[in-house]
Design a protein around this motif. Structure first.
Motif, PDB file in Angstrom:
ATOM      1  N   LEU A  60      35.323  40.019  34.998  1.00  0.00           N
ATOM      2  CA  LEU A  60      35.898  39.716  33.537  1.00  0.00           C
ATOM      3  C   LEU A  60      36.006  38.291  33.335  1.00  0.00           C
ATOM      4  CD1 LEU A  60      38.720  42.400  33.855  1.00  0.00           C
ATOM      5  CD2 LEU A  60      36.562  42.576  32.751  1.00  0.00           C
ATOM      6  N   ASN A  61      36.980  37.520  32.450  1.00  0.00           N
ATOM      7  CA  ASN A  61      36.912  36.162  32.242  1.00  0.00           C
ATOM      8  C   ASN A  61      37.468  35.163  33.283  1.00  0.00           C
ATOM      9  OD1 ASN A  61      39.466  37.264  31.737  1.00  0.00           O
ATOM     10  ND2 ASN A  61      39.801  35.757  30.233  1.00  0.00           N
ATOM     11  N   ASN A  62      38.303  35.842  34.143  1.00  0.00           N
ATOM     12  CA  ASN A  62      38.627  34.935  35.516  1.00  0.00           C
ATOM     13  C   ASN A  62      38.825  35.946  36.510  1.00  0.00           C
ATOM     14  OD1 ASN A  62      41.541  35.834  35.159  1.00  0.00           O
ATOM     15  ND2 ASN A  62      41.452  34.805  33.198  1.00  0.00           N
ATOM     16  N   THR A 201      34.032  29.856  37.945  1.00  0.00           N
ATOM     17  CA  THR A 201      35.501  30.239  37.799  1.00  0.00           C
ATOM     18  C   THR A 201      36.390  29.026  37.698  1.00  0.00           C
ATOM     19  OG1 THR A 201      35.002  32.121  39.089  1.00  0.00           O
ATOM     20  CG2 THR A 201      37.383  31.782  38.532  1.00  0.00           C
TER      21      THR A 201
END
Length: 225
Positions: A60-62, A201
């Protein structure tokens, strides 16, 4: 960011494997992997083929969101899944006597999770490990390779209770500092992440993380001397 081959990095090429011991079993694992990072999964599948049955999880986004999503999924399916179960990141590798500790995992009965990849260690001297090959932690950082036991998920009566514990900020600065969990790490450092690279990340070059691992390794040696 190029799709680099982790097996060619300084981190991986300088590792040592100090045992000929073979793994006695395989565990199911979820690997967090960004899209278009096919080489990372090739690296992971080769590195862990004798230890894990790996299922890719689309990152996912992080990192925090990815770990939380997987923990929620495991909780919701805990009656159908086999434990212990692993959540890993796509840049983690074995070193030293990893297999020695791996082969003891099924004998552990009283811990929530074992963190194989961790640094910034604070030891829990009030809660001794049930096995002398492991040490009990009060706090740590990094979540590259965690082995979770069903005991962890059974702590929560509902998924809402689990979410309340997880949704407290960056996962390796809050979850990994929570005193309700019994968590261990091997008494010697046997696992790391590839850090001689640019992290998409963290949005930084993480080469300086090597010093964190080296300090963690020294702390383990001192603690167990």
């Amino acid at each position: 960011m190029e799709n680099i081959n982790y097996s060619l990095t300084k981190c991986y090429k300088s590792r040592e494997i100090n045992t000929n011991e073979k793994p006695l079993f395989k565990l199911n694992a979820f690997c967090i992997n960004l899209e278009r990072r096919e080489k990372n999964m090739e690296f992971i599948n080769k590195e862990w083929k004798d230890y894990c049955n790996i299922k890719r999880f689309n990152a996912l986004n992080n990192a925090t969101a990815s770990h939380i999503a997987l923990l929620k999924y495991i909780y919701s399916n805990k009656q159908k899944l086999q434990f212990p179960i692993i959540i890993m990141e796509d840049d983690v590798y074995r070193k030293n006597n990893f297999t020695k500790y791996w082969n003891k995992l099924l004998d552990l009965k009283n811990c929530d999770y074992v963190s194989f990849d961790c640094f910034f260690l604070i030891f829990n001297n009030k809660n001794k490990s049930e096995d002398p090959s492991f040490v009990s932690l009060r706090e740590h950082r990094a979540m590259g390779f965690n082995v979770y036991y069903k005991k962890f998920f059974d702590r929560f009566k509902t998924i809402k209770e689990l979410i309340n514990v997880l949704n407290k900020g960056v996962i390796d600065m809050n979850f990994t500092h929570n005193p309700i969990f019994i968590n261990y790490t091997p008494k010697e450092q046997v696992c790391r992440q590839i850090v001689t690279k640019y992290s998409t990340t963290a949005n930084i070059n993480t080469s300086h993380y090597i010093s964190y691992y080296e300090k963690g390794e020294a702390m383990l040696k001192c603690h167990n001397s």
